[in-house]
Each structure stands twice: as structure tokens, then as C-alpha cells.
Design a protein around this motif. Structure first.
Motif, PDB file in Angstrom:
ATOM      1  N   TRP A 122      50.823  39.544  43.814  1.00 29.92           N
ATOM      2  CA  TRP A 122      51.441  39.880  42.529  1.00 29.92           C
ATOM      3  C   TRP A 122      50.938  38.988  41.402  1.00 29.92           C
ATOM      4  O   TRP A 122      51.029  39.354  40.225  1.00 29.92           O
ATOM      5  CB  TRP A 122      52.964  39.840  42.649  1.00 29.92           C
ATOM      6  N   SER A 123      50.376  37.835  41.733  1.00 28.13           N
ATOM      7  CA  SER A 123      49.874  36.948  40.676  1.00 28.13           C
ATOM      8  C   SER A 123      48.727  37.596  39.898  1.00 28.13           C
ATOM      9  O   SER A 123      48.477  37.228  38.746  1.00 28.13           O
ATOM     10  CB  SER A 123      49.416  35.605  41.269  1.00 28.13           C
ATOM     11  N   MET A 150      41.284  40.550  42.323  1.00 27.91           N
ATOM     12  CA  MET A 150      42.006  40.584  43.599  1.00 27.91           C
ATOM     13  C   MET A 150      41.037  40.783  44.751  1.00 27.91           C
ATOM     14  O   MET A 150      41.113  40.096  45.772  1.00 27.91           O
ATOM     15  CB  MET A 150      43.065  41.691  43.603  1.00 27.91           C
ATOM     16  N   SER A 151      40.113  41.722  44.600  1.00 27.63           N
ATOM     17  CA  SER A 151      39.122  41.995  45.640  1.00 27.63           C
ATOM     18  C   SER A 151      38.301  40.749  45.945  1.00 27.63           C
ATOM     19  O   SER A 151      38.109  40.385  47.114  1.00 27.63           O
ATOM     20  CB  SER A 151      38.212  43.135  45.189  1.00 27.63           C
ATOM     21  N   LYS A 152      37.836  40.102  44.907  1.00 30.91           N
ATOM     22  CA  LYS A 152      37.024  38.895  45.077  1.00 30.91           C
ATOM     23  C   LYS A 152      37.810  37.816  45.811  1.00 30.91           C
ATOM     24  O   LYS A 152      37.291  37.157  46.722  1.00 30.91           O
ATOM     25  CB  LYS A 152      36.566  38.392  43.703  1.00 30.91           C
ATOM     26  N   ALA A 153      39.080  37.641  45.445  1.00 31.47           N
ATOM     27  CA  ALA A 153      39.923  36.623  46.082  1.00 31.47           C
ATOM     28  C   ALA A 153      40.233  36.986  47.535  1.00 31.47           C
ATOM     29  O   ALA A 153      40.228  36.114  48.415  1.00 31.47           O
ATOM     30  CB  ALA A 153      41.211  36.440  45.287  1.00 31.47           C
ATOM     31  N   ILE A 166      39.509  49.818  46.418  1.00 36.15           N
ATOM     32  CA  ILE A 166      40.608  49.737  47.388  1.00 36.15           C
ATOM     33  C   ILE A 166      41.712  48.846  46.833  1.00 36.15           C
ATOM     34  O   ILE A 166      42.904  49.172  46.948  1.00 36.15           O
ATOM     35  CB  ILE A 166      40.103  49.241  48.755  1.00 36.15           C
ATOM     36  N   ALA A 167      41.345  47.730  46.210  1.00 36.21           N
ATOM     37  CA  ALA A 167      42.356  46.845  45.628  1.00 36.21           C
ATOM     38  C   ALA A 167      43.158  47.585  44.554  1.00 36.21           C
ATOM     39  O   ALA A 167      44.380  47.437  44.469  1.00 36.21           O
ATOM     40  CB  ALA A 167      41.704  45.587  45.055  1.00 36.21           C
ATOM     41  N   TYR A 168      42.491  48.409  43.743  1.00 33.58           N
ATOM     42  CA  TYR A 168      43.229  49.144  42.708  1.00 33.58           C
ATOM     43  C   TYR A 168      44.134  50.202  43.335  1.00 33.58           C
ATOM     44  O   TYR A 168      45.273  50.402  42.881  1.00 33.58           O
ATOM     45  CB  TYR A 168      42.291  49.770  41.670  1.00 33.58           C
ATOM     46  N   GLY A 175      53.056  49.592  43.259  1.00 37.22           N
ATOM     47  CA  GLY A 175      53.737  49.422  41.985  1.00 37.22           C
ATOM     48  C   GLY A 175      53.288  48.247  41.141  1.00 37.22           C
ATOM     49  O   GLY A 175      53.970  47.885  40.182  1.00 37.22           O
ATOM     50  N   MET A 176      52.152  47.643  41.461  1.00 35.09           N
ATOM     51  CA  MET A 176      51.636  46.582  40.587  1.00 35.09           C
ATOM     52  C   MET A 176      51.155  47.178  39.275  1.00 35.09           C
ATOM     53  O   MET A 176      51.115  46.490  38.260  1.00 35.09           O
ATOM     54  CB  MET A 176      50.507  45.818  41.281  1.00 35.09           C
ATOM     55  N   VAL A 177      50.764  48.443  39.340  1.00 35.69           N
ATOM     56  CA  VAL A 177      50.481  49.218  38.132  1.00 35.69           C
ATOM     57  C   VAL A 177      51.246  50.527  38.254  1.00 35.69           C
ATOM     58  O   VAL A 177      51.355  51.094  39.339  1.00 35.69           O
ATOM     59  CB  VAL A 177      48.967  49.490  37.921  1.00 35.69           C
TER      60      VAL A 177
END
Length: 191
Positions: A122-123, A150-153, A166-168, A175-177
Motif C-alpha cells: 500500500w505504500s 511496485m514491480s521493480k521493488a 501485473i502489478a497494475y 482497490g489500490m486504484v
């Protein structure tokens, strides 16, 4: 009362499984760390396939992967891997099965080091759902700077099958977006 048949995102069509997923799950903010890991695994299994394929196999996959309990999956050995590769209820991709097992080990390691997987994911949206306003679902991007980060992390930690698209998809699903189109009855319900 909103008309639920005409006021729904166009992507879900009329398949009852897709409609139920749209109407009850997609875009609902999820904060449970285990549930978020399950969704990441399922999105990884979806790579190269249609999401409806995953929805049709999801219950079998939950059963085969011990309810997606990362504590149990992290302890899987060669016998479990062989069992999974032979299970017709799941996507039998050795690379995706290995990624799920490895991802469980990473999840457990993060938890054991005091990191909350949910808070960490969520960060990438500063802990709050991003509220988009697409009049048509086709306007929504397939990736964003947040999903790229997010993907990179995730990849830096060792997760696999977690590219920015996939991250999106994960971000939309949990519900992050809020990417329900503006005419969709669920848009305000998940806001």
C-alpha cells in the motif's frame, strides 16, 4: 437503486463468474497481507492467459496451494512441486509454481523481519486508494509509475511474474486504484 446490468464496467461482459467477481471483489480495498499475497500469486499465474481462466481455476488452486497460506506454501518441497505439476485444477507451469513457492518464502521472511506485506504494498499509493475517473474502461492505463515502482521493488526482493502490467492489475483488483468506470454502480461503493 442503480441498474446493475447497464451500469457496470464493460470489461466484465456477461459471464456470471466475471460479473460476480466485478460486483463483489474487483476494486474493493484489501488490506489483509495473506489475501494480497494470494492475489499477487493468482495475477502471476494469469500472465499470458485470460483472467477468466484464473477465476475458473481459483477454487482448485486455493485447495491445491493449502488456501494460499504462505506459511505452509513456504515449506513446500519437491513432492509438493510434483503434486502441483500433476494437478489439472491449476495452471501447471513449473515456472509459475516455483514462483509461488519462492514468493511464499519471501513473504514469510518479510513477516519474520517485522515487515507488513500489506503496508509495504500500500505504500506505493501512499496508503490510500487512487481515485481515477475513466468514462470507459479502455481509458485506464495498463501500467503507471506506481505499478512500475511496485514491480521493480517486488523483483528486487525476488518475486517473479510481477511486471508493471501485473502489478497494475493487482492494484486495480485490490482497490489500490479505483478504475471502475464513472458509469459503473461499483465506483462509488468501493470509493
Amino acid at each position: 437503486m442503480t441498474d446493475r446490468t447497464s451500469g457496470r464496467c464493460g470489461w466484465c461482459g456477461t459471464d456470471p463468474l466475471y460479473v460476480a467477481y466485478h460486483d463483489t471483489e474487483w476494486g474493493v480495498p484489501e488490506y489483509d497481507a495473506r489475501a494480497l499475497w494470494e492475489k499477487l500469486v493468482l495475477d502471476g499465474f494469469q500472465a499470458g492467459l485470460a483472467w477468466i481462466t484464473i477465476l475458473r481455476k481459483r477454487e482448485g488452486m486455493r485447495d491445491a496451494f493449502d488456501g494460499f497460506d504462505p506459511e505452509i506454501v513456504a515449506r513446500y518441497g519437491e513432492a509438493d512441486r510434483t503434486r502441483l505439476l500433476a494437478d489439472p485444477r491449476i495452471i501447471r507451469s513449473a515456472a509459475k509454481i516455483d514462483a509461488a513457492i519462492n514468493g511464499a518464502r519471501i513473504w514469510v521472511d518479510m513477516r519474520d523481519r517485522g515487515e507488513d506485506f500489506s503496508a509495504w504494498l500500500w505504500s506505493f499509493v501512499d496508503g490510500e486508494p487512487v481515485q481515477n475517473a475513466w468514462s470507459d474502461y479502455h481509458q485506464a492505463p495498463t501500467q503507471t509509475p506506481q505499478s512500475q515502482a511496485m514491480s521493480k521493488a517486488l523483483k528486487a526482493r525476488g518475486f517473479k511474474f510481477c511486471g508493471p502490467v501485473i502489478a497494475y492489475a493487482l492494484m486495480q483488483a485490490v482497490g489500490m486504484v479505483n478504475d471502475h468506470q464513472t458509469s459503473c454502480f461499483r465506483r462509488e461503493e468501493v470509493r
